[in-house]
Design an enzyme around this catalytic site. Structure first.
Site, mmCIF file in Angstrom:
data_model
loop_
_atom_site.group_PDB
_atom_site.id
_atom_site.type_symbol
_atom_site.label_atom_id
_atom_site.label_comp_id
_atom_site.label_asym_id
_atom_site.label_seq_id
_atom_site.Cartn_x
_atom_site.Cartn_y
_atom_site.Cartn_z
ATOM 1 N N ARG A 103 28.733 29.095 -6.358
ATOM 2 C CA ARG A 103 29.553 29.668 -5.291
ATOM 3 C C ARG A 103 30.195 28.561 -4.454
ATOM 4 O O ARG A 103 29.704 27.443 -4.372
ATOM 5 C CB ARG A 103 28.718 30.583 -4.392
ATOM 6 C CG ARG A 103 27.578 29.884 -3.628
ATOM 7 C CD ARG A 103 27.917 29.696 -2.164
ATOM 8 N NE ARG A 103 26.922 28.902 -1.465
ATOM 9 C CZ ARG A 103 27.003 27.614 -1.259
ATOM 10 N NH1 ARG A 103 28.022 26.938 -1.723
ATOM 11 N NH2 ARG A 103 26.082 26.948 -0.570
ATOM 12 N N GLU A 162 25.790 20.693 -4.313
ATOM 13 C CA GLU A 162 24.357 20.892 -4.089
ATOM 14 C C GLU A 162 23.814 21.735 -5.233
ATOM 15 O O GLU A 162 24.318 22.826 -5.504
ATOM 16 C CB GLU A 162 24.081 21.591 -2.758
ATOM 17 C CG GLU A 162 22.581 21.664 -2.476
ATOM 18 C CD GLU A 162 22.214 22.577 -1.316
ATOM 19 O OE1 GLU A 162 21.655 22.070 -0.332
ATOM 20 O OE2 GLU A 162 22.474 23.794 -1.402
ATOM 21 N N GLU A 179 17.414 30.060 -17.550
ATOM 22 C CA GLU A 179 17.584 31.516 -17.690
ATOM 23 C C GLU A 179 19.028 31.901 -17.369
ATOM 24 O O GLU A 179 19.679 32.588 -18.127
ATOM 25 C CB GLU A 179 16.620 32.250 -16.741
ATOM 26 C CG GLU A 179 15.161 32.177 -17.148
ATOM 27 C CD GLU A 179 14.827 33.110 -18.291
ATOM 28 O OE1 GLU A 179 15.524 34.121 -18.461
ATOM 29 O OE2 GLU A 179 13.852 32.829 -19.011
ATOM 30 N N HIS A 187 16.032 20.785 -4.579
ATOM 31 C CA HIS A 187 17.431 20.575 -4.213
ATOM 32 C C HIS A 187 17.891 19.169 -4.595
ATOM 33 O O HIS A 187 17.216 18.190 -4.294
ATOM 34 C CB HIS A 187 17.632 20.754 -2.703
ATOM 35 C CG HIS A 187 17.451 22.163 -2.234
ATOM 36 N ND1 HIS A 187 17.895 22.609 -1.003
ATOM 37 C CD2 HIS A 187 16.878 23.239 -2.821
ATOM 38 C CE1 HIS A 187 17.602 23.895 -0.860
ATOM 39 N NE2 HIS A 187 16.972 24.288 -1.947
ATOM 40 N N GLU A 189 14.012 36.641 1.493
ATOM 41 C CA GLU A 189 13.932 35.885 2.747
ATOM 42 C C GLU A 189 15.321 35.746 3.365
ATOM 43 O O GLU A 189 15.491 35.858 4.582
ATOM 44 C CB GLU A 189 13.336 34.500 2.486
ATOM 45 C CG GLU A 189 13.016 33.753 3.774
ATOM 46 C CD GLU A 189 13.412 32.288 3.772
ATOM 47 O OE1 GLU A 189 12.912 31.552 4.621
ATOM 48 O OE2 GLU A 189 14.267 31.902 2.956
#
Length: 215
Positions: free
Chosen positions: A55, A151, A50, A132, A166
């Protein structure tokens, strides 16, 4: 190891160089993902991705993480011990897409998978779900090749929505949210899982019906 190849911790000696190398790593992974998405669209008439967010961790966050684990705030320690300096998040529609994308990344010959944490099959106690991957990608500089760690987090739109809330709650209460809020978050995570499962099932049924219609 060839004399021109180095791990980032061997050859990075300034913060500016850290930023250069990890930004380059994000570009490399981002381009690979875009190409894979385009190819998937060409072959299957369907985009599994999508959108993609990337970052670089702030120097403040990196220093905080090093202190937490008892390391000195040096460039070498940053590169060696902080695995998520460069982070890329891949948002997809369905749970099945997550594993499809992870497999496509793993199959890239120049990407080395260092570790995998599957929080979809094994969610965190908070209800957090995501897939991950810690990988390295070679960055070709003018005088050397540097293997940079990235990552990669792969999750559905619904998982990302939950994780965003969260994250805000965690920082608002500095990790000590009231019990009723934690309980409500876990319940929301359960609802998100049910929604993902139902959406996947519905999509599979639609694909099957469309296949029968075209057959």
């Amino acid at each position: 190891m060839d004399s021109s190849e180095y791990t980032a911790s061997d050859q990075v000696d300034s913060w500016k160089e850290v930023i250069l190398i990890y930004n380059s790593a994000l570009k490399e992974i981002g381009t690979k993902l875009e190409i894979l998405n385009d190819e998937f669209q060409h072959v299957h008439r369907y985009n599994p991705i999508e959108h993609i967010k990337s970052r670089i961790k702030t120097s403040e966050s990196i220093v905080k993480k090093l202190k937490k684990h008892g390391y000195e705030s040096t460039i070498e320690n940053m590169v060696k011990y902080v695995n998520d300096i460069a982070g890329i998040r891949v948002i997809c529609s369905f749970t099945s897409d997550i594993y499809r994308i992870a497999e496509m990344i793993s199959n890239q010959s120049d990407i080395k998978v260092l570790s995998i944490k599957d929080y979809i099959k094994n969610p965190k106690p908070s209800g957090y779900k995501s897939y991950h991957m810690l990988v390295t990608v070679p960055i070709f500089l003018s005088d050397r090749i540097v293997d940079a760690k990235v990552e990669i987090q792969i999750r559905t739109v619904a998982m990302d929505f939950w994780a965003s809330l969260e994250h805000k709650i965690h920082y608002k209460f500095e990790g000590n949210a009231p019990e009723h809020i934690k309980t409500e978050l876990v319940e929301c995570a359960r609802l998100v899982s049910n929604l993902d499962a139902r959406m996947l099932s519905l999509n599979e049924e639609v694909q099957e019906l469309a296949g029968n219609k075209n057959g």
